[in-house]
Scaffold this active site. Structure first.
Site, PDB file in Angstrom:
ATOM      1  N   PRO A   1       0.678  -1.119  -0.075  1.00  0.00           N
ATOM      2  CA  PRO A   1      -0.345  -0.309  -0.074  1.00  0.00           C
ATOM      3  C   PRO A   1       1.064   1.538   0.209  1.00  0.00           C
ATOM      4  O   PRO A   1       0.704   2.518   1.161  1.00  0.00           O
ATOM      5  CB  PRO A   1      -0.910   0.184   1.013  1.00  0.00           C
ATOM      6  CG  PRO A   1       0.092  -1.073   2.722  1.00  0.00           C
ATOM      7  CD  PRO A   1       0.648  -2.034   1.606  1.00  0.00           C
ATOM      8  N   CYS A   2       1.255   1.373  -1.000  1.00  0.00           N
ATOM      9  CA  CYS A   2       1.875   2.866  -1.498  1.00  0.00           C
ATOM     10  C   CYS A   2       1.616   4.534  -1.071  1.00  0.00           C
ATOM     11  O   CYS A   2       1.874   5.237  -0.881  1.00  0.00           O
ATOM     12  CB  CYS A   2       2.750   2.940  -3.196  1.00  0.00           C
ATOM     13  SG  CYS A   2       1.773   2.494  -4.090  1.00  0.00           S
TER      14      CYS A   2
END
Length: 161
Positions: free
Chosen positions: A128-129
């Site tokens: 989850p950048c």
């Protein structure tokens, strides 16, 4: 598959590990994001990828931890692989700055390297950048567009409340 944030496509290997994913219907574009040593030579469309599809649907419906156990396979140098592992540990609803992310990844002076880890991440959502923001609170970049990043952060904030 269709999601509230837009069309979402996932590429998985024969073992079911995510190789690439994002808010697009262009599977060939995703294929190009996969490291050459892992890149599939051909793509086959499936209506369901079982556990992966269920996790994406559950996440978009509010179960923010549904994506956590899904295996991801990405290849790069030691820092990027480590940085991607760290991204998977950042809790939903608690975005951190690129500077904080660099510190947690063990290289506090390497903010640019941390940002590069986000930019080179092929497995969006599962890694989850989108949970990394600028120090001033603005969104920064996101391969799938700032509208999708804003939707994800708002969704996580609402679902955590």
């Amino acid at each position: 598959m269709d999601t509230a944030a837009g069309p979402f496509t996932t590429l998985v290997d024969a073992d079911g590990a995510v190789l690439a994913s994002g808010w697009t219907s262009d599977a060939e574009n995703l294929r190009q994001l996969v490291h050459p040593t892992l890149r599939p030579t051909e793509l086959r469309q499936r209506d369901s990828l079982g556990v992966v599809t269920k996790a994406v649907a559950a996440y978009h419906s509010g179960d923010l931890t549904a994506i956590d156990p899904v295996p991801v396979r990405q290849v790069s140098g030691p820092f990027l692989v480590h940085a991607w592992e760290i991204l998977r540990k950042i809790p939903a609803g608690n975005p951190v700055t690129y500077t904080e992310y660099a510190t947690v990844a063990g290289r506090p002076a390497a903010t640019r390297a941390a940002a590069n880890a986000c930019a080179r991440n092929a497995a969006a959502l599962f890694v989850p950048c989108h949970r990394i923001i600028r120090t001033d609170g603005t969104l920064g970049g996101f391969r799938w567009g700032l509208g999708v990043k804003r939707w994800l952060l708002d969704h996580e904030s609402r679902s955590e409340a």
